[in-house]
Design an enzyme around this catalytic site. Structure first.
Site, PDB file in Angstrom:
ATOM      1  N   LYS A   1       0.804  -1.227   0.000  1.00 18.07           N
ATOM      2  CA  LYS A   1       0.000   0.000   0.000  1.00 18.07           C
ATOM      3  C   LYS A   1       0.840   1.282   0.000  1.00 18.07           C
ATOM      4  CE  LYS A   1      -4.247  -1.743   0.241  1.00 18.07           C
ATOM      5  NZ  LYS A   1      -5.169  -1.574  -0.912  1.00 18.07           N
TER       6      LYS A   1
ATOM      7  N   GLU B   1      -9.648   5.968   3.280  1.00 16.06           N
ATOM      8  CA  GLU B   1     -10.499   4.914   3.812  1.00 16.06           C
ATOM      9  C   GLU B   1      -9.598   3.720   4.057  1.00 16.06           C
ATOM     10  OE1 GLU B   1      -9.952   5.308   0.643  1.00 16.06           O
ATOM     11  OE2 GLU B   1      -9.405   3.246   0.138  1.00 16.06           O
TER      12      GLU B   1
ATOM     13  N   SER C   1       1.702  -9.663  -0.767  1.00 17.36           N
ATOM     14  CA  SER C   1       1.407  -8.231  -0.723  1.00 17.36           C
ATOM     15  C   SER C   1       1.555  -7.616   0.660  1.00 17.36           C
ATOM     16  CB  SER C   1      -0.006  -7.988  -1.257  1.00 17.36           C
ATOM     17  OG  SER C   1      -0.935  -8.770  -0.528  1.00 17.36           O
TER      18      SER C   1
END
Lengths: 399, 266
Positions: free
Chosen positions: A91, A113, A381
């Protein structure tokens, strides 16, 4: 590249677009212009690359999971180690990029969010790094599931706002962040964490995450002697998958496999797998895409063991890759994901995120059916530290 | 001539401004919707915007969100809303009804079917909050084919180019969002609206209605002076929320009568 999506109006074939109220159109035009201006700007790129290297720790390595591959007895599994990034997931690739863009646009306040909390942490991190005010919207259900990440965000100086409306998960957090944005449009930059939302977000978030496959296409030949036979990634909104797919789209010999959350099993209806189940196409959160909904077009509640995959829609580019046949999409249920989670802990000494465990579980399923000289690249990830409470609870252990 | 145009023409002759109340269909009980529509007309509504419940109302504040949630508890879907309008039309053939909501329930029904059913039910206009002109080519074609007016929003952040684009596509009236925020927000800036109106009038021949954040008779009057119609939504929904099934019609009527008196002073 010959692959050239989205078009100038933000469409991936029939998907994507800009489905928002007029009140947001001005801000999206401003963002689109700024992104077009800076994405090729040498100074912007230099600053981004510097921070990706020195702050995030890129390039992330690729690791050959030899023991696990041997145990499974088939294809060789390689892991792209996004879990080793600062903040523990892919991210941050995107939040660094968007925060640098926000800085150039003169926005002093960022909002986000978050579902699993990884994007919230990554946003709070860059907000601290660049000296910006940060507000993160998070469903109250997710706050319960991911309390370590909530505390992390607070340590980093962010305000975490619990969202009590609707299903109290990621989609409702997104609604609330949109409402904040429309109210504070002058000083606020909305850092969307996945490849969804109105144009230019799906493209921009993909571009910032595409560093993952840009590195992988160089690393794989060095380490494995060739490109993989298949690239596998989990898909909630689909940002890590678009990141690891992107530079492979033009290599037809490389299969692209997106793994959705099968939850309690597709047959149970309690899942988050709009692509695998061929959900109807609909419009939510600014774009047109496959979308889990009832016969009246109301969005239905989803279920996944992993908060990061618990989303009824999917990035529009994945809808397009599905229709065009370039990528295939499958579902892995909660139990299968948990087994892969434990396997990676035991065989490789790596605690994976529950999201990534879905991709691992699919590799675990197909590797034994393949020859030993075949190669699978799984995007790991994120790391699983945030999930230890969930896994302990499911194992009947109190921490 | 469409019912919306007839209504505005008549008001113009009378030198009056339109009062356009909004509430969500099915809130807080589906059986109340048609009686409420008639009561609004009786209390002085010129046009009614009827909200179609949606699970994810991104542009709405908490008041209208809760209204959607209450209606959805009764599983009120788009086809129910169309049935309600058809029932209302049996005893009212003059008051325009505009459906207001989000695109997905219509996508699920299909735009062609929706437009046809709107025409059959007696719907006059459709405002799809999350379909800006850029994404409205298909929807526009279907609606206009059946004589339904596509209503579009404009906002404080709308540029000249966007205003011109909406002016080209809009039918019926244009809905100007009075503030930067969600429905029911509390920071209406009259001076800012007054400044924006000439820019809108440069491009727009249609009547202009203003809504978002109009919470009382005094504000309704001030806003009415600046435009052709005043939309009141969250305040009415709040009244519905705070009433019982027994007194809701009376309470909402009383509120709308007050608003009518105020708007008629403009």
């Amino acid at each position: 590249m010959t692959y050239n999506y989205p078009d100038s109006s933000g469409h991936f074939g029939p998907y994507g677009g800009i489905y928002v109220a007029e009140t947001l159109m001005g801000a999206l035009e401003e963002l689109n212009q700024a992104y077009e201006k800076y994405r090729h700007d040498p100074e912007f790129i230099a600053e981004l690359n510097y921070d990706l290297k020195h702050f995030v720790g890129r390039p992330s390595p690729i690791y050959h999971a030899k023991r696990w591959s041997q145990h499974l007895g088939g294809a060789q599994i390689y892991l792209k180690r996004e879990d080793l990034n600062h903040t523990g997931a892919h991210k941050v690739n995107n939040t660094v990029g968007q925060a640098l863009l926000a800085k150039r646009m003169g926005k002093k306040r960022v909002i986000a969010e978050t579902g699993a909390g990884q994007h919230g942490v990554a946003t709070a991190t860059v907000a601290a790094r660049y000296g910006m005010e940060c507000v993160v919207y998070m469903g109250s259900e997710d706050i319960q599931r991911q309390s370590p990440n909530v505390f992390r965000m607070k340590l980093l100086g962010a305000t975490v706002v619990p969202v009590e409306s609707g299903s109290k998960t990621l989609k409702d957090a997104l609604n609330e962040a949109m409402r904040d944005w429309v109210t504070n449009i002058e000083n606020t930059f909305y850092i969307i964490g996945t490849v969804a939302g109105p144009h230019p977000y799906p493209m921009m978030v993909r571009d910032f995450n595409a560093i993952v496959s840009k590195e992988a296409v160089v690393q794989m030949p060095e380490l494995a002697g060739r490109q993989p036979d298949a690239v596998i990634a989990c898909v909630g909104g689909g940002s890590n998958a678009m990141g690891v797919f992107y530079h492979y789209i033009d290599m037809p010999g490389v299969k692209l496999i997106g793994v959705e959350a099968g939850g309690r099993g597709i047959a149970s209806g309690e899942h988050a797998a709009p692509l695998t189940t061929n959900s109807p196409v609909g419009v939510l959160h600014g774009n047109k895409t496959y979308l889990m909904q009832d016969e009246n077009g109301q969005i239905i509640e989803t279920h996944s063991i992993s908060a990061g995959l618990d989303y009824p829609g999917v990035g529009p580019e994945h809808s397009w890759l599905k229709d065009s046949g370039r990528a295939e999409y499958v579902a892995i249920d909660d139990d299968e994901a948990l087994r892969a989670f434990h396997d990676l802990c035991h065989f490789e000494g790596i605690i994976p995120a529950l999201e990534s465990s879905h991709a691992l579980a699919h590799a675990m399923k197909i590797a034994p059916t393949m020859d030993k000289d075949k190669v699978l690249l799984v995007n790991l990830s994120g790391r699983g530290d945030k999930d230890i409470n969930t896994v302990a609870r499911l194992s009947g252990i109190t921490l | 001539m469409s019912r919306i145009q007839t209504t505005f023409d008549k008001l113009k002759q009378q030198k009056r401004k339109a009062l356009i109340p909004f509430f969500t269909a099915g809130d807080h009980d589906p059986a109340l919707t048609v009686p409420l529509l008639h009561a609004l007309v009786e209390a002085g509504a010129d046009i009614i915007e009827l909200g179609v419940p949606f699970s994810d109302p991104m542009a709405d504040g908490p008041t209208i969100q809760r209204a959607s949630e209450r209606a959805l508890k009764h599983h009120v879907g788009l086809h129910h809303v169309l049935d309600m309008v058809a029932e209302f039309r049996r005893s009212n053939s003059s008051t325009p009804i505009v459906l207001m909501g989000y695109g997905n329930p219509i996508e699920a029904m299909g735009w062609e079917t929706f437009a046809q059913r709107c025409a059959e039910a007696g719907v006059d206009g459709v405002l799809t909050v999350d379909f800006p002109p850029e994404e409205s080519h298909e929807t526009f074609a279907h609606l206009t084919k059946y004589g339904i007016d596509p209503i579009f929003l404009l906002a404080p952040t709308s540029t000249d180019a966007r205003i011109a684009r909406v002016a080209k596509q809009a039918r019926g009236y244009v809905y100007y969002v009075s503030l930067k925020g969600v429905t029911g927000a509390g920071h209406l800036d009259l001076a800012a609206i007054e400044q924006k109106i000439p820019q809108l009038r440069k491009h727009i021949q249609l009547p202009i209605g203003i809504g978002f954040g109009i919470r009382d008779a005094a504000t309704a009057l001030s806003v009415a002076k600046l435009c052709d119609g005043v939309v009141v939504g969250s305040r009415i929904v709040q009244e519905i929320e705070n009433s019982t099934e027994q007194n809701v019609v009376a309470n909402v009527s009383k509120l709308v009568k007050e608003l009518r008196l105020a708007v008629d002073q403009a």
